[in-house]
Structure formats: structure tokens, C-alpha cells
Design a protein around this motif. Structure first.
Motif, PDB file in Angstrom:
ATOM      1  N   THR A 197       0.835  -1.035   0.078  1.00 21.45           N
ATOM      2  CA  THR A 197       0.051  -0.057   0.115  1.00 21.45           C
ATOM      3  C   THR A 197       1.056   1.274  -0.007  1.00 21.45           C
ATOM      4  OG1 THR A 197      -0.174  -0.222   2.377  1.00 21.45           O
ATOM      5  CG2 THR A 197      -2.006  -1.144   1.073  1.00 21.45           C
ATOM      6  N   SER A 198       1.918   1.321   0.628  1.00 18.07           N
ATOM      7  CA  SER A 198       2.971   2.232   0.871  1.00 18.07           C
ATOM      8  C   SER A 198       3.568   2.343  -0.452  1.00 18.07           C
ATOM      9  CB  SER A 198       3.822   2.241   1.897  1.00 18.07           C
ATOM     10  OG  SER A 198       3.401   2.074   3.056  1.00 18.07           O
ATOM     11  N   THR A 219       2.366   1.465  -3.862  1.00 18.53           N
ATOM     12  CA  THR A 219       1.637   1.819  -4.875  1.00 18.53           C
ATOM     13  C   THR A 219       0.795   2.691  -4.621  1.00 18.53           C
ATOM     14  OG1 THR A 219      -0.184   0.119  -3.727  1.00 18.53           O
ATOM     15  CG2 THR A 219       1.633  -1.036  -5.384  1.00 18.53           C
ATOM     16  N   GLY A 220       0.350   3.078  -3.568  1.00 16.96           N
ATOM     17  CA  GLY A 220      -0.434   4.245  -3.105  1.00 16.96           C
ATOM     18  C   GLY A 220      -2.037   3.846  -3.046  1.00 16.96           C
ATOM     19  N   TRP A 221      -2.008   2.488  -3.353  1.00 21.46           N
ATOM     20  CA  TRP A 221      -3.582   1.967  -3.446  1.00 21.46           C
ATOM     21  C   TRP A 221      -4.101   1.904  -2.087  1.00 21.46           C
ATOM     22  CZ3 TRP A 221      -2.834  -2.831  -7.013  1.00 21.46           C
ATOM     23  CH2 TRP A 221      -2.474  -2.695  -8.177  1.00 21.46           C
ATOM     24  N   LYS A 222      -5.459   1.642  -1.879  1.00 22.79           N
ATOM     25  CA  LYS A 222      -6.168   1.055  -0.717  1.00 22.79           C
ATOM     26  C   LYS A 222      -5.718   0.029   0.091  1.00 22.79           C
ATOM     27  CE  LYS A 222      -9.535   5.064  -1.291  1.00 22.79           C
ATOM     28  NZ  LYS A 222     -11.007   5.237  -1.012  1.00 22.79           N
ATOM     29  N   VAL A 223      -5.983  -0.051   1.395  1.00 23.14           N
ATOM     30  CA  VAL A 223      -5.589  -1.372   1.971  1.00 23.14           C
ATOM     31  C   VAL A 223      -6.508  -2.383   1.291  1.00 23.14           C
ATOM     32  CG1 VAL A 223      -5.854  -2.700   3.776  1.00 23.14           C
ATOM     33  CG2 VAL A 223      -4.845  -0.529   3.980  1.00 23.14           C
ATOM     34  N   GLY A 224      -7.794  -2.340   1.046  1.00 22.28           N
ATOM     35  CA  GLY A 224      -8.683  -3.261   0.657  1.00 22.28           C
ATOM     36  C   GLY A 224      -8.408  -4.115  -0.596  1.00 22.28           C
ATOM     37  N   PRO A 225      -8.075  -3.317  -1.935  1.00 30.98           N
ATOM     38  CA  PRO A 225      -7.759  -3.670  -3.061  1.00 30.98           C
ATOM     39  C   PRO A 225      -6.518  -4.411  -3.110  1.00 30.98           C
ATOM     40  CG  PRO A 225      -8.531  -1.452  -3.430  1.00 30.98           C
ATOM     41  CD  PRO A 225      -8.565  -1.557  -1.955  1.00 30.98           C
ATOM     42  N   VAL A 226      -5.619  -3.969  -2.337  1.00 27.98           N
ATOM     43  CA  VAL A 226      -4.302  -4.637  -2.169  1.00 27.98           C
ATOM     44  C   VAL A 226      -4.290  -6.061  -1.453  1.00 27.98           C
ATOM     45  CG1 VAL A 226      -1.854  -4.574  -0.887  1.00 27.98           C
ATOM     46  CG2 VAL A 226      -2.876  -2.565  -1.997  1.00 27.98           C
ATOM     47  N   ARG A 227      -5.186  -6.140  -0.416  1.00 30.32           N
ATOM     48  CA  ARG A 227      -5.503  -7.271   0.449  1.00 30.32           C
ATOM     49  C   ARG A 227      -6.153  -8.181  -0.521  1.00 30.32           C
ATOM     50  NH1 ARG A 227      -3.602  -8.871   5.524  1.00 30.32           N
ATOM     51  NH2 ARG A 227      -4.483 -11.151   5.679  1.00 30.32           N
TER      52      ARG A 227
END
Length: 226
Positions: free
Chosen positions: A147-148, A150-158
Motif C-alpha cells: 500500500t505504501s 503503490t498508493g492503493w487502498k488497503v482493501g484492493p491490495v489485500r
């Protein structure tokens, strides 16, 4: 309320250890229920089927790989809590699987009851260990690093992590069943309830231990003066 004080390392480690043991019990119940496991445990069981060793051993080995990747991405050395999480859960899983009464129920009703208990125990175990605030496990460390980066939110990354792991585990012959889908849908909402409840109980426990230490210190000081 934050109780991360130097004098509370012992009590917090006790909470942390209890949480990991409870969460490991939930993992084992979900595996034994044979209705589908969590995506990561689908991978661990699949590796066990294909390459031997033990499920707990693969949990540790996969954890080492994940921590290494997370460290390379974040360029930071993993915290001690991540290592403890990785090793202790693997050991607890193997020890619990050795218990003679840990058997798959013969009836579907029994499997469903074990499965439901497994989900609840898993979520509350997670809540207990997180409430100790001694660091995230390998999977959470990788999620934070991604997340750090890519800057993506936690939900999509998980979600992406879980899908990739699930597909690999499925190809290895891991236990994918309708229960796996239910786990994916249920863990978030249940954990959302369990985490604040566990944090509240842990905060109260740590506050009580802190007051007890203060009282003991005062009593010892009074005895020294007298």
C-alpha cells in the motif's frame, strides 16, 4: 487508549501469545472441518500435499518469503513481532493438529458447527493478538509495504493478495470449497466487531496491571521507609 509502556511488556506479550494461540486454533478448526480454508491456509495445505513437511512448517516458510519481499519493498528490516507471529503460529498449528481429538466430524452438521466455530475463534484470536500492539504478522507487513509503494487502498491490495494466493493454493490441491468463499466474506465483518471488543478488554487488562504495579511499588516503598 494506548498502554504501550515499558513496564507492560510482560502483560502485552501474554496477550499477544494468547491471541496467536487462539487464532491458530481457529485456523486448525477451519482446516479440519474440511469445508474450505482461508486463502493462505489453502496455499499451506497445498504445499504440504505436494512437498511434504508439515502445514505449520509451510506457514513459517511462506512467512519468511513474505517478510523478505516486504523488507525489499519497504527497505526496512521486519519488526520482532512479525518474526514471532510467523514462528509461533506455525508451531501452534502443528501442535494443535497433533491432538488426538482434532478429527474431521463424520456428519455435515458437525463440520458446519466446527467451521463456524473456526471462523469466530480465528477472528477473535486476531483481535486479541492485534490488541497487544506488538507488531503485524508477515501477511499484514506485506500488505502495508504494498500500500505504501503503490498508493492503493488497503482493501484492493489485500484482495489481490488473497486471490493470487488462493489460485496458487488451489492449483497445488489445497482445500478450496464453498467455505472458502464464506470465509472471505465473513472474516471482514466479524473482525470489524472483534477488534474493538478485544482492544477494549486488553486496555482494561493493561490498565489494571499498571495500577497493580503502582500499588506494589508504593507498598514496597512504605516497607522500606518503615
Amino acid at each position: 487508549m494506548n498502554h504501550k509502556k515499558s513496564g507492560q511488556i510482560g502483560p502485552r506479550f501474554l496477550v499477544y501469545l494468547t491471541g496467536l494461540l487462539v487464532m491458530s486454533l481457529g485456523i486448525v478448526l477451519l482446516i479440519i472441518a474440511d469445508l474450505g480454508a482461508t486463502p493462505w491456509d489453502v496455499l499451506h495445505v497445498g504445499l504440504y500435499y505436494q512437498l511434504g513437511l508439515t502445514i505449520g512448517s509451510w506457514s513459517i516458510i511462506v512467512g519468511i518469503v513474505i517478510l523478505t519481499i516486504a523488507s525489499l519493498i519497504s527497505k526496512e528490516f521486519p519488526k520482532m513481532g512479525a518474526f514471532l507471529n510467523m514462528v509461533l503460529i506455525g508451531v501452534f498449528i502443528d501442535l494443535l493438529l497433533l491432538l488426538p481429538f482434532m478429527q474431521t466430524p463424520s456428519s455435515l452438521a458437525g463440520k458446519i458447527i466446527m467451521f463456524i466455530c473456526g471462523i469466530m475463534i480465528y477472528c477473535y484470536g486476531m483481535g486479541i493478538y492485534i490488541s497487544a500492539q506488538l507488531g503485524a504478522g508477515p501477511r499484514d507487513s506485506l500488505m502495508i509495504a504494498l500500500t505504501s509503494k503503490t498508493g492503493w487502498k488497503v482493501g484492493p491490495v489485500r484482495a489481490c493478495m488473497e486471490v493470487v494466493v488462493l489460485l496458487i493454493g488451489w492449483q497445488l490441491g489445497g482445500p478450496v470449497f464453498w467455505g472458502t468463499i464464506i470465509i472471505g466474506l465473513a472474516i471482514g465483518p466479524i473482525a470489524g466487531v472483534a477488534l474493538p471488543q478485544c482492544q477494549k478488554v486488553t486496555d482494561a487488562f493493561l490498565l489494571r496491571m499498571s495500577k497493580k504495579n503502582v500499588i506494589q511499588a508504593v507498598q514496597e516503598k512504605d516497607r522500606g521507609v518503615s
